[in-house]
Design an enzyme around this catalytic site. Structure first.
Site, PDB file in Angstrom:
ATOM      1  N   HIS A   1      -9.212   5.690  79.258  1.00  0.00           N
ATOM      2  CA  HIS A   1      -9.145   6.453  80.499  1.00  0.00           C
ATOM      3  C   HIS A   1      -9.515   7.919  80.278  1.00  0.00           C
ATOM      4  O   HIS A   1      -8.873   8.621  79.485  1.00  0.00           O
ATOM      5  CB  HIS A   1      -7.717   6.360  81.062  1.00  0.00           C
ATOM      6  CG  HIS A   1      -7.609   6.667  82.519  1.00  0.00           C
ATOM      7  ND1 HIS A   1      -6.393   6.771  83.159  1.00  0.00           N
ATOM      8  CD2 HIS A   1      -8.549   6.868  83.474  1.00  0.00           C
ATOM      9  CE1 HIS A   1      -6.595   7.024  84.443  1.00  0.00           C
ATOM     10  NE2 HIS A   1      -7.906   7.097  84.655  1.00  0.00           N
TER      11      HIS A   1
ATOM     12  N   TYR B   1      -1.126   6.932  86.835  1.00  0.00           N
ATOM     13  CA  TYR B   1      -0.878   6.851  88.266  1.00  0.00           C
ATOM     14  C   TYR B   1       0.624   6.899  88.545  1.00  0.00           C
ATOM     15  O   TYR B   1       1.349   5.937  88.318  1.00  0.00           O
ATOM     16  CB  TYR B   1      -1.471   5.578  88.855  1.00  0.00           C
ATOM     17  CG  TYR B   1      -2.956   5.411  88.633  1.00  0.00           C
ATOM     18  CD1 TYR B   1      -3.780   6.514  88.371  1.00  0.00           C
ATOM     19  CD2 TYR B   1      -3.552   4.162  88.680  1.00  0.00           C
ATOM     20  CE1 TYR B   1      -5.136   6.364  88.165  1.00  0.00           C
ATOM     21  CE2 TYR B   1      -4.916   4.005  88.485  1.00  0.00           C
ATOM     22  CZ  TYR B   1      -5.701   5.100  88.223  1.00  0.00           C
ATOM     23  OH  TYR B   1      -7.057   4.950  88.016  1.00  0.00           O
TER      24      TYR B   1
END
Length: 321
Positions: A143, A60
């Site tokens: 992830h 992010y």
């Protein structure tokens, strides 16, 4: 500012309740640059409204989310909040890194490289802890390993178990938007946590058929993210993005029909979209994707709106998947 909600402040909600988690992509430049002061205001607004659980990742904003969250939490009691972050992408300084990679704008000049090896996992967590200014995280998730499943299961997962045993990650699991990958992990790996994004929404209920029941049987704590499917369920007239790209006409038509049905009942579509995941007994929490203080306030207000059973019944058959 409205009073803080006890519901939001707990990380393991009582039966029948649902935790509220602030996701870290919105204040790290997802879709648009976010200034430091504006990101701080997002976090301040969430904190003042009782949110104490935060989900972030190196991905992010190429580390920007973790850095901003770390600065915000630096002077707060460690026992007052919970943090989840992720492994699977390593960051490298790169002066030639373009802006807008994977829809993140205003990010530091860093590139990402996939790495699900044991060494990569350990390095990723060490660097995340440095950015966060912490010595441990509450949950560590693998992830987006869809294209790297063998390495993720054989190398990353055992390393997560070692990190948990060492006390630097209390809980371990998976963060993904692919139901097939999630099911494989649930059945083959000793995970206790699953974050599933975009696959248990009003439009896309693919997680409902096998994944959520399997998680319920195994006692896996499920967080649902991406409840607006990248924006179309927040406002299908003005926000026409579905799963990070322009929505197909069939998707827009279905979302707009849902909006009309909700309006007939006097309930905003975004309220129904936010409240929908909590109807499933396997779901322990909802991740808010808010990127502005106003979006934080609005999301919390929407969660307080009652949705009549008749409306749920009318929407049941209108999902696309």
């Amino acid at each position: 500012m409205r009073e803080a909600r006890d519901r939001c402040a707990v990380t393991t909600p009582p039966p029948g309740d649902t935790a509220v988690v602030l996701g870290g992509a919105g204040f790290a430049g997802l879709y648009r640059p976010v200034r430091e002061a504006a990101a701080r205001e997002v976090l301040d607004t969430a904190w003042q409204n009782g949110i104490r659980a935060f989900d972030t990742a190196p991905h992010y904003g190429a580390g920007l989310s973790e850095e901003r969250l770390g600065r915000f939490l630096r002077d707060r009691n460690r026992g007052d909040f919970t943090i989840s972050t992720k492994v699977g992408r390593l960051l490298y300084d790169d002066p030639d890194a373009p802006d807008g990679v994977d829809c993140f704008y205003g990010a530091p000049k860093r590139s990402r490289r996939r790495d699900y090896s044991a060494t990569g996992v350990r390095r990723s967590l060490e660097e995340s802890l440095h950015r966060l200014g912490l010595d441990r995280v509450d949950t560590l998730l693998i992830h987006d390993p869809e294209a790297h499943m063998r390495a993720a299961l054989d190398e990353a997962m055992p390393e997560l178990e070692r990190l948990r045993a060492q006390g630097v990650a209390a809980g371990i699991g998976l963060g993904v938007n692919d139901v097939g990958a999630a099911l494989r992990f649930v059945r083959e790996a000793p995970i206790a946590h699953l974050l599933i994004a975009g696959r248990y929404t009003l439009l896309d209920r693919r997680a409902e058929h096998e994944l959520l029941p399997e998680c319920a049987r195994r006692g896996i704590r499920v967080l649902v993210a991406g409840v607006f499917n990248s924006g179309v369920l927040a406002d299908p007239v003005h926000r026409t993005t579905f799963d990070y790209r322009t929505a197909e006409p069939a998707v827009l038509a279905r979302a707009r029909s849902m909006q009309r049905i909700c309006a007939d009942h006097g309930v905003p579509l975004r309220a129904v979209a936010l409240r929908f995941p909590a109807r499933h007994p396997a779901v322990a929490g909802v991740v808010l994707g808010a990127g502005t203080p106003e979006e934080v306030e609005d999301s919390l207000a929407m969660l307080d709106i009652a949705v009549p059973e008749e409306l749920w019944r009318e929407l049941t058959e209108r999902a696309l998947w």
